[in-house]
Structure formats: structure tokens, C-alpha cells
Design a protein around this motif. Sequence first.
Motif, short mmCIF file in Angstrom:
data_model
loop_
_atom_site.label_atom_id
_atom_site.label_comp_id
_atom_site.label_asym_id
_atom_site.label_seq_id
_atom_site.Cartn_x
_atom_site.Cartn_y
_atom_site.Cartn_z
N CYS A 49 14.31 10.45 -14.84
CA CYS A 49 13.51 9.24 -14.65
C CYS A 49 12.20 9.58 -13.97
O CYS A 49 12.17 10.34 -13.01
CB CYS A 49 14.31 8.24 -13.80
N ILE A 50 11.10 9.01 -14.47
CA ILE A 50 9.78 9.16 -13.86
C ILE A 50 9.37 7.80 -13.30
O ILE A 50 9.22 6.83 -14.04
CB ILE A 50 8.75 9.69 -14.89
N HIS A 51 9.25 7.74 -11.95
CA HIS A 51 9.03 6.45 -11.28
C HIS A 51 7.56 6.05 -11.23
O HIS A 51 7.25 4.99 -10.70
CB HIS A 51 9.51 6.53 -9.82
N SER A 52 6.67 6.91 -11.68
CA SER A 52 5.25 6.76 -11.33
C SER A 52 4.35 6.66 -12.55
O SER A 52 3.27 7.20 -12.56
CB SER A 52 4.83 7.95 -10.47
N VAL A 53 4.78 5.93 -13.56
CA VAL A 53 3.96 5.79 -14.77
C VAL A 53 2.88 4.73 -14.53
O VAL A 53 3.20 3.59 -14.19
CB VAL A 53 4.82 5.42 -15.99
N ASP A 54 1.62 5.15 -14.66
CA ASP A 54 0.53 4.22 -14.36
C ASP A 54 -0.55 4.22 -15.43
O ASP A 54 -1.65 3.72 -15.19
CB ASP A 54 -0.06 4.50 -12.97
N SER A 55 -0.26 4.79 -16.60
CA SER A 55 -1.24 4.69 -17.70
C SER A 55 -0.55 4.89 -19.04
O SER A 55 0.51 5.50 -19.13
CB SER A 55 -2.35 5.74 -17.54
N LEU B 96 7.24 1.63 -14.42
CA LEU B 96 5.82 1.35 -14.23
C LEU B 96 5.56 1.19 -12.73
O LEU B 96 6.21 0.37 -12.07
CB LEU B 96 5.43 0.07 -14.97
N GLN B 97 4.63 1.98 -12.22
CA GLN B 97 4.33 1.89 -10.80
C GLN B 97 3.26 0.84 -10.55
O GLN B 97 2.19 0.87 -11.17
CB GLN B 97 3.87 3.24 -10.24
N PHE B 98 3.54 -0.07 -9.63
CA PHE B 98 2.61 -1.14 -9.29
C PHE B 98 2.04 -0.94 -7.92
O PHE B 98 2.71 -0.46 -7.00
CB PHE B 98 3.30 -2.50 -9.39
N GLY C 2 -1.19 3.02 -8.79
CA GLY C 2 -0.38 1.98 -9.42
C GLY C 2 -1.17 0.97 -10.19
O GLY C 2 -2.38 0.83 -10.05
N LEU C 3 -0.46 0.24 -11.04
CA LEU C 3 -1.04 -0.77 -11.91
C LEU C 3 -1.05 -2.13 -11.24
O LEU C 3 -0.34 -2.34 -10.26
CB LEU C 3 -0.16 -0.90 -13.16
N ASN C 4 -1.83 -3.06 -11.79
CA ASN C 4 -1.61 -4.46 -11.48
C ASN C 4 -1.00 -5.11 -12.72
O ASN C 4 -0.87 -4.47 -13.77
CB ASN C 4 -2.90 -5.15 -11.01
N LEU C 5 -0.63 -6.38 -12.60
CA LEU C 5 0.10 -7.04 -13.68
C LEU C 5 -0.70 -7.05 -14.99
O LEU C 5 -0.17 -6.79 -16.07
CB LEU C 5 0.49 -8.46 -13.26
N LYS C 6 -2.01 -7.32 -14.86
CA LYS C 6 -2.86 -7.39 -16.04
C LYS C 6 -2.89 -6.04 -16.78
O LYS C 6 -2.77 -5.98 -18.00
CB LYS C 6 -4.27 -7.80 -15.61
N ILE D 118 14.39 -2.01 -10.23
CA ILE D 118 13.31 -2.27 -9.28
C ILE D 118 13.44 -1.20 -8.21
O ILE D 118 14.32 -1.26 -7.34
CB ILE D 118 13.41 -3.68 -8.66
N SER D 119 12.59 -0.17 -8.32
CA SER D 119 12.65 0.95 -7.39
C SER D 119 11.75 0.63 -6.20
O SER D 119 10.53 0.69 -6.29
CB SER D 119 12.18 2.23 -8.10
N MET D 120 12.38 0.23 -5.10
CA MET D 120 11.60 -0.04 -3.89
C MET D 120 12.46 0.17 -2.66
O MET D 120 13.66 -0.06 -2.68
CB MET D 120 10.97 -1.44 -3.92
N GLY D 121 11.83 0.62 -1.58
CA GLY D 121 12.53 0.88 -0.33
C GLY D 121 12.56 2.36 0.00
O GLY D 121 12.99 3.17 -0.82
N MET D 122 12.07 2.69 1.21
CA MET D 122 12.06 4.06 1.72
C MET D 122 12.77 4.04 3.08
O MET D 122 13.35 3.03 3.46
CB MET D 122 10.62 4.57 1.84
N SER D 123 12.72 5.16 3.81
CA SER D 123 13.49 5.25 5.06
C SER D 123 13.22 4.07 6.00
O SER D 123 14.14 3.52 6.59
CB SER D 123 13.15 6.55 5.80
N GLY D 124 11.94 3.68 6.13
CA GLY D 124 11.59 2.69 7.12
C GLY D 124 11.79 1.25 6.67
O GLY D 124 11.75 0.33 7.51
#
Length: 215
Positions: A79-85, A107-109, A119-123, A186-192
Motif C-alpha cells: 500500500c502507498i499512502h501518499s498518492v498526490d498526483s 490519496l493523501q489530503f 497532499g491534495l485538496n478535494l477539488k 481512512i489512514s489517520m493517527g500517529m503516536s501523539g
Amino acid sequence: MLATILAELPPTVRLVAVSKTQSPEKIMALYQQGQKIFGENKVQELTEKQEALPKDIEWHFIGHLQTNKVKYIAPFVHCIHSVDSLKLLQEIDRQAKKHERVIQCLLQFHVAEEETKFGLNLKEAEELLQAPDFQLFKNANIAGVMGMATFTDDPGQVRREFRQLKNIFDTLKKKHYEEQPQFREISMGMSGDYKIAVEEASTMVRIGTALFGGR
Ligand SMILES: *Cc1c(COP(=O)(O)O)cnc(C)c1O
């Protein structure tokens, strides 16, 4: 630490152990406790570790990815979490096809206030998903979205940013992926901030320092 963190996660949330800068020995220690998903953010470090470590590890790429480096990780990356183009997605599809594989892509936002985050925006995402080329991709599967919250002490702000990512996910799901179960992450959340992320509907947390200690 692994057991403590796993105990806090609902069974539907997967843990990506972020092993960047950590030694193969430290990765093996977690692997032997049953952790099979690891995340790296540098291509060379990832390929070296993939060669040295057990082949049933599911590797995730979480860093900024240059198009010309996709070929090095395409043979094995899950899996590649950082697709932005679109350009990057095109190359992932091309390389995955060569290896007769499907690579999961998120898709990274850009939801954080900080300027430095990719990261991308919705548009931009909508444009990407409507591009004629995109419709032809068979070996790069868009499996969901990824984002990072602002690095701040204000939990309210972090929560708002995660909620924004969840809204983006819901919008895309409704418009482009209704009744398509492959669009689900929905990939979100890190140590903190992973506890807040889980409350805001994360399906995948990416945790480094809370698991391994400092880098
Ligand atoms: C390093 C990194 C993480 C993990 O960060 P920790 O604070 O160590 O848990 C998660 N996501 C991305 C994209 C990273 O680069």
C-alpha cells in the motif's frame, strides 16, 4: 508497548508500525510478537529492509514518493499512502502491471494548517478521479484516503482536521465509490494523536515512536 497499543485499538482498526530509522533487529522483535504491517518513508531504506526481513511482512510506503522511484518498490509494496498526483498514480499502475500485481493506493489530503505538508485538496482529488486516464488504471487501486493533523497541543484542532478528512472520504465515497467496498480506508493517527483519530473513524493508524521509542 505493542500489546498496550493493540489493546486500545478497536478490532476494525489496523496498526501500521512505522519503522523508519529503526534497525531490522527492532523490527524483528515486533514481528515475533505478531506485528506484520510495517511502514517506511524512504525508498532505499524500504528496499533494503524488505530484502533483509521476512517475506510475509506487509510493507506500506508512507512518505513522499518520486515518480522515478516507484519501480524499486513496485515488486513488493502492499500500500502507498501518499498518492498526490495523477502522474504518480499512472506510474504506480504501470509498474504494478509489469509485476502482475495490484498496489493499494491512498490519496493523501492536506488537512493540516502547516504549509509544509504534501497532499491534495478535494477539488484536485475530484479532477484526478475524473481524468480519462484514471478510468483505465487496473493495477493501482484507490483504497481510501490519508492525512496528517497539525502538530499542536490543541486536541480540538486535531479533531477538526481528522473530521475534515473523514468528510472528504464520505464525499468521495458517495460520488465515486458508492457500493464499492474496495474504497474503505481512512489512514489517520500517529503516536501523539491516534486516540483522537480512532474516535474520528480512522481505519488505519501509523505509529512509530510510541511503539519503538525515539528515533
Ligand atoms: C513518521 C511518520 C509517522 C509516525 O510518527 P510517530 O509520531 O513516530 O508515531 C506516521 N505517518 C507518517 C507519514 C510519518 O512520516
